[in-house]
Scaffold this motif. Structure first.
Motif, mmCIF file in Angstrom:
data_model
loop_
_atom_site.group_PDB
_atom_site.id
_atom_site.type_symbol
_atom_site.label_atom_id
_atom_site.label_comp_id
_atom_site.label_asym_id
_atom_site.label_seq_id
_atom_site.Cartn_x
_atom_site.Cartn_y
_atom_site.Cartn_z
ATOM 1 N N ASN A 87 0.706 -1.082 0.091
ATOM 2 C CA ASN A 87 0.100 0.093 0.103
ATOM 3 C C ASN A 87 0.790 0.973 0.056
ATOM 4 O O ASN A 87 1.541 1.599 0.867
ATOM 5 N N LYS A 138 2.328 4.804 0.235
ATOM 6 C CA LYS A 138 1.811 6.218 0.891
ATOM 7 C C LYS A 138 2.562 7.280 0.208
ATOM 8 O O LYS A 138 3.579 7.468 -0.037
ATOM 9 N N TYR A 172 -4.076 11.955 7.678
ATOM 10 C CA TYR A 172 -3.710 10.756 7.185
ATOM 11 C C TYR A 172 -5.209 10.231 6.261
ATOM 12 O O TYR A 172 -6.266 10.403 6.778
ATOM 13 N N MET A 183 -6.668 6.905 4.047
ATOM 14 C CA MET A 183 -6.691 5.586 3.127
ATOM 15 C C MET A 183 -7.815 5.475 2.305
ATOM 16 O O MET A 183 -8.966 5.702 2.804
ATOM 17 N N HIS A 226 -2.389 4.921 0.545
ATOM 18 C CA HIS A 226 -2.599 5.803 1.758
ATOM 19 C C HIS A 226 -1.973 7.334 1.739
ATOM 20 O O HIS A 226 -0.961 7.421 0.701
#
Length: 119
Positions: free
Chosen positions: A6, A8, A38, A40, A49
């Motif tokens: 995932n 970022k 943050y 997601m 993310h």
């Protein structure tokens, strides 16, 4: 043992990032808590993310993600139909390395490249 990756990526504004990915590209929020600074998101098993970086200079951002698809032509056309700007140097084309690809830039200059292997 590894099960997923995932990426970022940096974002200056959570609301602008949500507007682009959720409202324009069709991603959904994932996770059960809305963390400050943050984000997601996910779509069709792809999860990305974002972390808040308010001082980010988009001209100096080199965040990149390569996303594989099994219907590059349909995806490309759906983005065109929804007036999603394609990267000026990232129009749909067949690459010498055996991939058909195109690219987008998000509001923070993160590069999203979509690709499909050719038979």
């Amino acid at each position: 043992m590894l099960t997923a990756i995932n990426p970022k990526l940096p974002m200056r504004s959570k609301s602008a990032t949500k507007a682009y990915y959720i409202d324009r590209l069709g991603f959904k929020n994932c996770g059960v808590v809305d963390y400050d600074g943050y984000l997601m998101i996910e779509k069709e098993g792809i999860e990305i993310h974002f972390f808040e970086f308010k001082e980010l200079n988009p001209a100096e951002n080199y965040g990149q993600v390569y996303i594989r698809t099994d219907n590059i032509d349909g995806l490309y056309q759906s983005l065109l139909d929804n007036n999603i700007p394609i990267h000026p140097n990232g129009k749909l084309e067949t690459k010498p390395w055996g991939q058909k690809e195109f690219s987008l830039l998000d509001p923070d200059n993160n590069l999203l490249t979509f690709g499909q292997s050719l038979p």
